[in-house]
Write a protein that holds these residues in place. Structure first.
Motif, PDB file in Angstrom:
ATOM      1  N   HIS A 160      78.385  64.648  35.178  1.00  0.00           N
ATOM      2  CA  HIS A 160      77.461  65.480  35.936  1.00  0.00           C
ATOM      3  C   HIS A 160      77.030  66.665  35.072  1.00  0.00           C
ATOM      4  O   HIS A 160      77.820  67.169  34.274  1.00  0.00           O
ATOM      5  CB  HIS A 160      78.192  65.983  37.199  1.00  0.00           C
ATOM      6  N   ASN A 162      77.013  69.595  35.612  1.00  0.00           N
ATOM      7  CA  ASN A 162      77.900  70.751  35.753  1.00  0.00           C
ATOM      8  C   ASN A 162      79.140  70.635  34.874  1.00  0.00           C
ATOM      9  O   ASN A 162      79.999  71.512  34.898  1.00  0.00           O
ATOM     10  CB  ASN A 162      78.293  70.993  37.221  1.00  0.00           C
ATOM     11  N   ALA A 164      81.779  69.089  35.028  1.00  0.00           N
ATOM     12  CA  ALA A 164      83.104  69.064  35.645  1.00  0.00           C
ATOM     13  C   ALA A 164      83.300  67.916  36.610  1.00  0.00           C
ATOM     14  O   ALA A 164      84.321  67.845  37.276  1.00  0.00           O
ATOM     15  CB  ALA A 164      83.382  70.391  36.345  1.00  0.00           C
ATOM     16  N   GLU A 165      82.330  67.038  36.710  1.00  0.00           N
ATOM     17  CA  GLU A 165      82.515  65.863  37.562  1.00  0.00           C
ATOM     18  C   GLU A 165      82.137  64.616  36.797  1.00  0.00           C
ATOM     19  O   GLU A 165      81.106  64.556  36.120  1.00  0.00           O
ATOM     20  CB  GLU A 165      81.636  65.966  38.826  1.00  0.00           C
ATOM     21  N   ALA A 205      70.179  67.383  38.018  1.00  0.00           N
ATOM     22  CA  ALA A 205      71.185  67.018  39.035  1.00  0.00           C
ATOM     23  C   ALA A 205      70.571  66.890  40.414  1.00  0.00           C
ATOM     24  O   ALA A 205      71.156  67.302  41.422  1.00  0.00           O
ATOM     25  CB  ALA A 205      72.351  68.001  39.029  1.00  0.00           C
ATOM     26  N   GLY A 224      74.483  70.640  45.921  1.00  0.00           N
ATOM     27  CA  GLY A 224      75.708  71.375  45.612  1.00  0.00           C
ATOM     28  C   GLY A 224      76.113  71.135  44.170  1.00  0.00           C
ATOM     29  O   GLY A 224      75.290  70.893  43.293  1.00  0.00           O
ATOM     30  N   GLY A 225      77.389  71.246  43.933  1.00  0.00           N
ATOM     31  CA  GLY A 225      77.925  70.999  42.609  1.00  0.00           C
ATOM     32  C   GLY A 225      78.031  72.213  41.730  1.00  0.00           C
ATOM     33  O   GLY A 225      78.452  72.116  40.580  1.00  0.00           O
ATOM     34  N   ILE A 226      77.654  73.379  42.222  1.00  0.00           N
ATOM     35  CA  ILE A 226      77.774  74.598  41.413  1.00  0.00           C
ATOM     36  C   ILE A 226      78.845  75.482  42.021  1.00  0.00           C
ATOM     37  O   ILE A 226      78.938  75.586  43.246  1.00  0.00           O
ATOM     38  CB  ILE A 226      76.442  75.393  41.377  1.00  0.00           C
ATOM     39  N   GLY A 227      79.644  76.089  41.148  1.00  0.00           N
ATOM     40  CA  GLY A 227      80.678  77.020  41.630  1.00  0.00           C
ATOM     41  C   GLY A 227      81.668  76.312  42.539  1.00  0.00           C
ATOM     42  O   GLY A 227      82.261  75.300  42.159  1.00  0.00           O
ATOM     43  N   GLU A 229      80.831  74.938  45.406  1.00  0.00           N
ATOM     44  CA  GLU A 229      80.177  73.929  46.254  1.00  0.00           C
ATOM     45  C   GLU A 229      80.571  72.529  45.818  1.00  0.00           C
ATOM     46  O   GLU A 229      80.539  72.201  44.631  1.00  0.00           O
ATOM     47  CB  GLU A 229      78.654  74.028  46.145  1.00  0.00           C
ATOM     48  N   VAL A 230      80.890  71.745  46.795  1.00  0.00           N
ATOM     49  CA  VAL A 230      81.210  70.346  46.515  1.00  0.00           C
ATOM     50  C   VAL A 230      79.912  69.575  46.364  1.00  0.00           C
ATOM     51  O   VAL A 230      78.936  69.835  47.061  1.00  0.00           O
ATOM     52  CB  VAL A 230      82.051  69.749  47.661  1.00  0.00           C
TER      53      VAL A 230
ATOM     54  N   PHE B 178      88.305  73.195  33.478  1.00  0.00           N
ATOM     55  CA  PHE B 178      87.118  72.405  33.841  1.00  0.00           C
ATOM     56  C   PHE B 178      86.233  73.215  34.771  1.00  0.00           C
ATOM     57  O   PHE B 178      86.191  72.984  35.978  1.00  0.00           O
ATOM     58  CB  PHE B 178      87.553  71.098  34.498  1.00  0.00           C
ATOM     59  N   GLU B 179      85.524  74.150  34.194  1.00  0.00           N
ATOM     60  CA  GLU B 179      84.638  74.973  34.994  1.00  0.00           C
ATOM     61  C   GLU B 179      83.375  74.230  35.324  1.00  0.00           C
ATOM     62  O   GLU B 179      82.866  73.456  34.506  1.00  0.00           O
ATOM     63  CB  GLU B 179      84.264  76.225  34.209  1.00  0.00           C
ATOM     64  N   LYS B 180      82.876  74.545  36.498  1.00  0.00           N
ATOM     65  CA  LYS B 180      81.597  73.931  36.864  1.00  0.00           C
ATOM     66  C   LYS B 180      80.495  74.818  36.341  1.00  0.00           C
ATOM     67  O   LYS B 180      80.368  75.975  36.727  1.00  0.00           O
ATOM     68  CB  LYS B 180      81.502  73.788  38.390  1.00  0.00           C
ATOM     69  N   LYS B 181      79.722  74.249  35.510  1.00  0.00           N
ATOM     70  CA  LYS B 181      78.652  75.018  34.877  1.00  0.00           C
ATOM     71  C   LYS B 181      77.470  75.103  35.818  1.00  0.00           C
ATOM     72  O   LYS B 181      77.175  74.174  36.570  1.00  0.00           O
ATOM     73  CB  LYS B 181      78.272  74.288  33.585  1.00  0.00           C
ATOM     74  N   ASN B 182      76.776  76.224  35.736  1.00  0.00           N
ATOM     75  CA  ASN B 182      75.562  76.362  36.543  1.00  0.00           C
ATOM     76  C   ASN B 182      74.423  75.689  35.801  1.00  0.00           C
ATOM     77  O   ASN B 182      73.820  76.252  34.883  1.00  0.00           O
ATOM     78  CB  ASN B 182      75.251  77.839  36.780  1.00  0.00           C
ATOM     79  N   PHE B 183      74.109  74.472  36.191  1.00  0.00           N
ATOM     80  CA  PHE B 183      73.123  73.695  35.466  1.00  0.00           C
ATOM     81  C   PHE B 183      71.693  74.083  35.792  1.00  0.00           C
ATOM     82  O   PHE B 183      70.767  73.690  35.111  1.00  0.00           O
ATOM     83  CB  PHE B 183      73.344  72.204  35.715  1.00  0.00           C
ATOM     84  N   ARG B 184      71.510  74.866  36.827  1.00  0.00           N
ATOM     85  CA  ARG B 184      70.134  75.215  37.191  1.00  0.00           C
ATOM     86  C   ARG B 184      69.564  76.273  36.268  1.00  0.00           C
ATOM     87  O   ARG B 184      68.383  76.514  36.244  1.00  0.00           O
ATOM     88  CB  ARG B 184      70.072  75.708  38.643  1.00  0.00           C
TER      89      ARG B 184
END
Lengths: 349, 529
Positions: A160, A162, A164-165, A205, A224-227, A229-230, B178-184
């Motif tokens: 993904h 992000n 992380a997925e 995404a 979702g998928g940021i921070g 958010e699932v 495993f940080e979730k990146k802000n892809f926007r």
């Protein structure tokens, strides 16, 4: 090799192809010239034990052999990974060394899919041993090293945006979403018992697409998928894209197009606005008596989504104009089927 | 590899003309194959035996081939079988969804895995595609070689084994790793062209390589797995290059010479080399070359239909087959000089070169000739015999690129030098001496017209003194030449008072008078009756 040209890594456009002929070839994409060939040899030792029968059916990759199943260029363009039987081999793009510089092994059976974290921190793989792995490329104590096990051989893995997925598609028809941060996972089964061959998420995404052996292409909307958010997947549409196995799906860099490759000798390009067919890229013969010239195994868009490169089992890779469907270049040199490619094109400005 | 069949195929193609050199090369080729199976001593004996029996082999060709056909062939050298299997099923083999897997029975295990699952469980790329049916299990030496190479490559290659991480993660650990990146946040790149698009615009024409069909003979990816051959090829000289640099080509060993030419052209074109080649592969031929790039003219060009593995040469030159004069000025020119022993190809830079330069180059090529002291030569156009070419003229003015090197002044005051040109079309009447001879005028006694059969066929006789004996030589040529020679020689003989000539005639007189006296005696006798 023309001494005047630099190394593959110094060129802003990198195109590599591989398949069954023991080589990975690099091309000058705009001219069709093969600039470099590296060896991807079989290891001399024979496979340990014959594998048992596989349920459900799906892409069966034979034991042994030097075929390359997947190619991926590292985000920093320093190396290219070639996934094969029981190993992933890394080749240096900044030199003309014909041999691999790093060999990752310790995995049984074919590795079908490979990719990288965008910062190069870790590499992810999926294989016939039913496991998706994260290989730590940086830290000594292998902090990032992880395994995710499913119940069927894995055909495809996608990261993904992000970072992380991990999305995993397997031969039983299941699509797993593995959240690396929380270690949770969930499954989607759009068509039970029909092998999922490829999954891809567009760079924004917004969508996720998956293709299977029935020739169908399923699309979900992503939210979702940021921070904290699932990520949520909402089924969007099912495209009866091909009447034979669908082998690969890819979104364009600008997210306006979705390409699907199939055993029916075509690569179809769909508009993501309404999922209507825009162009069909075909290698079918005009002669009705002629049987299949080859399957379309893999594809990749150019940086501005104007062109697409395809790999097919008629030993050729081709460059097509997306809008007109015209073949612009042919990359010939492989002695056997070309089943995977890697394309890294830079954008101006 | 079925050795007997391989050897038979090689031997049956020996041509007696090139027997000596090629024969040895074939032996070496055979030795390379045999090396893996037999020891060196055997090879030495075989080499000696083959050299000695070369003539008998040619004679015995028919019987040997017949033997070969009768013998049991276990391997499929043609590769037809595996082509049928591979090309047809390559995709299904990778993707087989329906058939049961069954016993793998891969070709290395001699297990009883010959059940139904066998066909589909075969790996698509293991089977030998371009080699001579060399199978791993029967060719230990090749396998050992590969193992050795593997080890060498592995030494340079870093090996990383998968290791499981034993400790489990805590939630915090996972979050941080495993940080979730802000892809926007990523900036959209719409509307901007990619570098590929720009480059494509700059060269819109498809650079389609006209020699694509020959790319399949490229052996670069197959080194170590299939029989390949590495050859250095010298290419037609580019205007800006002063020194020839060879291009290295790796070919599949069972390619024919014609295929190799195609492969060379394909590689040349795909590397973007200049100047561009002629589209037609048949416009080129391959010559054996020295290590410095000089074309070896002792041998004719390699026969297009011969398989390349038959030849041991690793340095060749790609030469444009010479067909008509005044070819495209861009390509480097080869002037063909025909001479008594064969022909030479002289490379010239342009049409402006003088004939004198060409003559000098041609003379240099003639092995063994020394300047000044040797015989004089002149150039004639192949199309205009007996007309010497003006040495100050340029090549351009000649409107031909094919010349003859002819000995000048074969008859001079001091010597008579004869360099007989063998007429290749003539039958094998070897009564004409092959070697050039030189007779000192002092020793020359007579020159007479022996026979004049027709305007194109006349014979003259030269008599000379050699070790107190009078020797006669007969030479054949067209009537005009013969008469000219007879005239010239007699002129010289008359103008010089040579003792040998005087003696010769004296002796001839004595012989004649003896004969007449003999008959006179007879008559006398008869007269007395």
């Amino acid at each position: 090799m023309n001494a005047a040209q630099g190394t593959v890594g110094s060129d802003p456009v990198i195109l590599a192809t591989a398949g069954y002929d023991h080589t990975v070839r690099f091309w000058q994409a705009h001219s069709g010239i093969c600039t470099r060939t590296v060896q991807h040899q079989d290891s001399v030792s024979s496979p340990a034990a014959p594998p048992g029968p596989l349920p459900g059916g799906g892409p069966l990759l034979s034991p042994g052999g030097a075929q390359v199943n997947a190619l991926e260029i590292t985000p920093d363009r320093s190396m290219i990974a070639a996934a094969g039987y029981q190993h992933i081999r890394m080749y240096d793009l900044n030199s003309n060394n014909p041999n691999p510089v790093i060999n990752y092994d310790g995995v049984s059976k074919n590795i079908t899919s490979v990719g990288f974290h965008e910062d190069g921190r870790w590499m992810y793989t999926g294989g016939e041993d039913c496991m998706a792995r994260i290989w730590d490329l940086r830290s000594r104590n292998l902090q990032c090293q992880r395994i995710f096990q499913v119940n069927a051989p894995i055909n495809c893995v996608c990261l993904h945006p992000n970072q992380a997925e991990l999305i995993v598609g397997d031969q039983s028809g299941a699509i797993h979403i593995w959240d690396l941060k929380t270690d949770h996972n969930e499954q989607l089964i759009p068509e039970p018992e029909v092998s999922v061959n490829s999954v891809h998420i567009d760079p924004d995404a917004s969508y996720m697409a998956a293709v299977n052996s029935s020739g169908n292409c399923y699309v979900w909307n992503l939210t979702g998928g940021i921070g904290e958010e699932v990520t949520q997947l909402i089924p969007k549409t099912k495209i009866p894209a091909h009447n034979r196995y669908a082998l690969q799906c890819k979104f364009s860099p600008d997210s306006t197009l979705l390409a699907t490759c199939s055993a029916d000798q075509t690569c179809k390009i769909w508009r993501t606005s309404n999922f209507s067919l825009m162009t069909e890229l075909s290698i079918k013969s005009n002669n009705p008596g002629e049987t299949s010239r080859g399957w379309m195994w893999d594809c990749a868009f150019s940086g501005d989504s104007q062109y697409i490169v395809t790999a097919s089992s008629d030993n050729l890779a081709r460059l097509w104009c997306v809008e007109t469907g015209e073949i612009k270049r042919e990359y010939s040199g492989h002695q056997k089927a070309v089943v995977c490619l890697a394309f890294n094109d830079s954008v101006l400005g | 590899m079925d050795l007997s069949k391989q050897c038979n195929l090689n031997w049956s193609r020996i041509k007696i003309v090139h027997c000596t050199k090629l024969d040895k090369i074939l032996c070496i080729q055979n030795m390379n194959h045999l090396d893996s199976v037999f020891g060196f001593d055997f090879l030495f004996c075989l080499f000696v035996w083959v050299s000695l029996s070369a003539v008998f082999v040619v004679l015995g060709t028919v019987s040997m081939e017949q033997d070969g056909e009768k013998s049991h062939v276990t391997s499929d050298d043609t590769g037809m079988c595996e082509m049928v299997l591979i090309d047809h099923d390559v995709d299904l083999e990778k993707f087989n969804p329906s058939s049961t897997y069954g016993d793998s029975g891969s070709e290395t295990q001699g297990s009883n895995g010959e059940t139904q699952g066998y066909v589909y469980s075969q790996s698509v790329d293991i089977t030998s595609s371009w080699d001579f049916g060399i199978r791993r299990r029967s060719n230990t030496a090749q396998r050992l070689e590969r193992l050795r190479k593997e080890r060498q490559n592995q030494i340079k290659c870093k090996n990383v084994q998968w290791k499981d991480r034993n400790t489990s993660y805590s939630a915090e650990e996972l979050s941080s790793l495993f940080e979730k990146k802000n892809f926007r946040v990523k900036s959209p790149c719409s509307g901007k062209q990619s570098i590929l698009s720009v480059r494509l615009e700059q060269c819109p024409l498809q650079l389609n390589n006209p020699f694509n069909e020959y790319s399949k003979f490229d052996g670069k990816g197959h080194v170590g797995t299939t029989a390949t051959k590495k050859i250095d090829v010298y290419l037609p000289l580019h205007a800006s290059q002063d020194k020839l640099q060879p291009m290295t080509v790796v070919t599949i060993a069972n390619a024919k010479v014609h295929d190799l030419i195609g492969l060379i052209c394909w590689q040349y074109t795909s590397e973007g080399r200049e100047p561009k080649l002629n589209d037609n592969v048949n416009a080129y031929c391959l010559h054996i070359a020295e290590d410095d790039g000089e074309v070896d003219t002792d041998f004719p060009p390699l026969d297009s239909n011969e398989p390349i593995h038959k030849f041991g040469f690793s340095t060749l030159a790609l030469v444009e087959k010479y067909s008509s004069p005044g070819l495209a000025a861009k390509q480097s020119l080869f002037v063909r000089i025909n001479a008594a022993h064969g022909f030479s190809l002289i490379q010239v830079d342009s049409m402006k070169v003088t004939m004198k330069d060409i003559l000098q180059k041609a003379l240099k090529r003639r092995k063994g000739s020394q300047r000044g002291s040797g015989p004089q030569y002149r150039l004639e156009k192949q199309s205009e015999p007996n007309v010497p070419v003006d040495l100050d003229c340029t090549l351009e003015s000649q409107s031909t690129l094919e010349f003859c090197l002819v000995r000048e002044n074969s008859i001079s005051g001091d010597k008579v030098e004869i360099d007989p040109v063998t007429n290749q079309k003539a039958s094998t009447k070897f009564w004409i001496k092959q070697k050039p001879i030189s007779i000192d005028s002092e020793l020359l006694c007579a020159c007479d017209l022996a026979e004049e059969k027709s305007p194109s066929h006349a014979i003259f006789k030269l008599t000379y003194l050699s070790n107190h004996d009078y020797k006669h030589l007969y030479f054949e040529s067209d009537a005009a030449t013969v008469n000219e020679i007879v005239l010239k020689v007699n002129y010289i003989l008359e103008s010089r008072a040579s003792t040998a000539r005087a003696d010769y005639f004296a002796q001839k007189q004595r012989k004649l008078s003896r004969r007449t006296s003999f008959s006179f005696q007879k008559e006398k006798k008869s007269g007395q009756q």
